[in-house]
Design a protein around this motif. Structure first.
Motif, PDB file in Angstrom:
ATOM      1  N   PRO A  29     -18.563  63.742  26.891  1.00 52.30           N
ATOM      2  CA  PRO A  29     -17.886  62.747  26.067  1.00 52.30           C
ATOM      3  C   PRO A  29     -16.482  63.174  25.640  1.00 52.30           C
ATOM      4  O   PRO A  29     -15.699  62.351  25.177  1.00 52.30           O
ATOM      5  N   GLU A  30     -16.135  64.437  25.836  1.00 51.28           N
ATOM      6  CA  GLU A  30     -14.801  64.921  25.462  1.00 51.28           C
ATOM      7  C   GLU A  30     -13.778  64.693  26.563  1.00 51.28           C
ATOM      8  O   GLU A  30     -12.711  64.151  26.329  1.00 51.28           O
ATOM      9  N   CYS A  31     -14.096  65.118  27.793  1.00 48.39           N
ATOM     10  CA  CYS A  31     -13.128  64.998  28.891  1.00 48.39           C
ATOM     11  C   CYS A  31     -13.472  63.891  29.880  1.00 48.39           C
ATOM     12  O   CYS A  31     -12.652  63.550  30.726  1.00 48.39           O
ATOM     13  N   GLY A  32     -14.677  63.344  29.796  1.00 47.12           N
ATOM     14  CA  GLY A  32     -15.063  62.218  30.632  1.00 47.12           C
ATOM     15  C   GLY A  32     -15.586  62.562  32.014  1.00 47.12           C
ATOM     16  O   GLY A  32     -15.915  61.666  32.787  1.00 47.12           O
ATOM     17  N   VAL A  33     -15.702  63.833  32.355  1.00 51.36           N
ATOM     18  CA  VAL A  33     -16.153  64.225  33.688  1.00 51.36           C
ATOM     19  C   VAL A  33     -17.647  63.958  33.830  1.00 51.36           C
ATOM     20  O   VAL A  33     -18.449  64.409  33.012  1.00 51.36           O
ATOM     21  N   ARG A  34     -17.992  63.210  34.879  1.00 46.91           N
ATOM     22  CA  ARG A  34     -19.411  62.961  35.167  1.00 46.91           C
ATOM     23  C   ARG A  34     -20.003  64.205  35.803  1.00 46.91           C
ATOM     24  O   ARG A  34     -19.445  64.766  36.742  1.00 46.91           O
ATOM     25  N   ILE A  35     -21.141  64.607  35.291  1.00 44.47           N
ATOM     26  CA  ILE A  35     -21.844  65.796  35.786  1.00 44.47           C
ATOM     27  C   ILE A  35     -22.939  65.412  36.770  1.00 44.47           C
ATOM     28  O   ILE A  35     -23.150  66.079  37.768  1.00 44.47           O
ATOM     29  N   GLN A  36     -23.649  64.329  36.465  1.00 45.47           N
ATOM     30  CA  GLN A  36     -24.777  63.946  37.322  1.00 45.47           C
ATOM     31  C   GLN A  36     -25.026  62.451  37.216  1.00 45.47           C
ATOM     32  O   GLN A  36     -24.552  61.799  36.299  1.00 45.47           O
ATOM     33  N   HIS A  37     -25.785  61.938  38.199  1.00 41.36           N
ATOM     34  CA  HIS A  37     -26.288  60.581  38.097  1.00 41.36           C
ATOM     35  C   HIS A  37     -27.733  60.567  38.564  1.00 41.36           C
ATOM     36  O   HIS A  37     -28.183  61.456  39.278  1.00 41.36           O
ATOM     37  N   ARG A  38     -28.446  59.561  38.082  1.00 45.26           N
ATOM     38  CA  ARG A  38     -29.880  59.469  38.338  1.00 45.26           C
ATOM     39  C   ARG A  38     -30.314  58.022  38.182  1.00 45.26           C
ATOM     40  O   ARG A  38     -29.544  57.186  37.722  1.00 45.26           O
ATOM     41  N   SER A  39     -31.552  57.747  38.554  1.00 45.44           N
ATOM     42  CA  SER A  39     -32.114  56.407  38.412  1.00 45.44           C
ATOM     43  C   SER A  39     -33.122  56.405  37.269  1.00 45.44           C
ATOM     44  O   SER A  39     -33.969  57.301  37.184  1.00 45.44           O
ATOM     45  N   GLU A  40     -33.016  55.412  36.413  1.00 46.98           N
ATOM     46  CA  GLU A  40     -33.972  55.278  35.311  1.00 46.98           C
ATOM     47  C   GLU A  40     -35.375  55.111  35.890  1.00 46.98           C
ATOM     48  O   GLU A  40     -35.579  54.376  36.856  1.00 46.98           O
ATOM     49  N   GLY A  41     -36.337  55.793  35.295  1.00 45.83           N
ATOM     50  CA  GLY A  41     -37.720  55.686  35.747  1.00 45.83           C
ATOM     51  C   GLY A  41     -38.063  56.547  36.950  1.00 45.83           C
ATOM     52  O   GLY A  41     -39.177  56.492  37.451  1.00 45.83           O
ATOM     53  N   ASP A  42     -37.118  57.342  37.453  1.00 41.40           N
ATOM     54  CA  ASP A  42     -37.383  58.241  38.580  1.00 41.40           C
ATOM     55  C   ASP A  42     -37.065  59.669  38.161  1.00 41.40           C
ATOM     56  O   ASP A  42     -35.946  60.152  38.346  1.00 41.40           O
ATOM     57  N   PRO A  43     -38.052  60.362  37.580  1.00 40.48           N
ATOM     58  CA  PRO A  43     -37.805  61.728  37.107  1.00 40.48           C
ATOM     59  C   PRO A  43     -37.825  62.777  38.214  1.00 40.48           C
ATOM     60  O   PRO A  43     -37.646  63.956  37.950  1.00 40.48           O
TER      61      PRO A  43
END
Length: 172
Positions: free
Chosen positions: A92-106
């Motif tokens: 939330p400070e620099c805005g860099v995305r670290i990861q992405h994922r799908s809701e409901g798929d752990p």
């Protein structure tokens, strides 16, 4: 006739010792990965282009149980064309995305590979969403490339990546 992709030379990937480490631009968010990634690929969809402000997104798929994140993280939510809720975790400070994922798929998470401390060893197993790739991007005839998401749920990309990592372990 043989499939040129199946018979294409395998580019060896020499993976560094675990854990893999990385983080955001300001250093407020850090992560470690304690298990080998299952695949590394490039996504040329317009969403990845917009999110990265670049020609493609770099996805390093890993087991979420192998990832430890320290620092404060925020999450965006959006509805994908497939109807799946996609989550993007970022600093939330620099805005860099670290990861992405799908809701409901752990079962899986994609680390944005450009955030690794050392990404010099990465060679993509292939490309997805090539129908929306930038015109200047050249994908070799012997590279795995899918016009959209792979119908085999990434099985061929994963198999190619595993062969690349195995080749990287062989003495030369």
């Amino acid at each position: 006739m043989s499939d040129p992709i199946v018979n294409a030379p395998i580019e060896p990937v020499t993976m560094p010792a675990l854990p893999l480490t990385g983080g955001c631009q300001c250093g407020g968010l850090r992560y470690t990965i304690d298990a080998a990634p299952s695949v590394f690929y490039l996504c040329h969809c317009t969403e990845c282009q917009t999110q990265t402000s670049s020609a493609f997104g770099e996805s390093l798929r890993v087991d979420p149980a192998a990832v430890t994140i320290t620092g404060r993280m925020a999450t965006t939510r959006r509805l994908s064309d497939s109807g799946t809720i996609r989550l993007g975790d970022f600093c939330p400070e620099c805005g860099v995305r670290i990861q992405h994922r799908s809701e409901g798929d752990p079962s899986r998470v994609n680390i944005k590979a450009g955030t690794l401390d050392d990404a010099s060893w990465l060679i993509p197993a292939g490309h997805i969403w090539t129908t929306s790739k930038q015109a200047f991007m050249r994908i070799g005839a012997d590279e795995l490339a899918y016009p959209h998401a792979p119908e085999d749920r990434f099985a061929a990309l994963i198999a190619r990546w595993q062969a690349m990592v195995t080749a990287g372990r062989q003495p030369r």
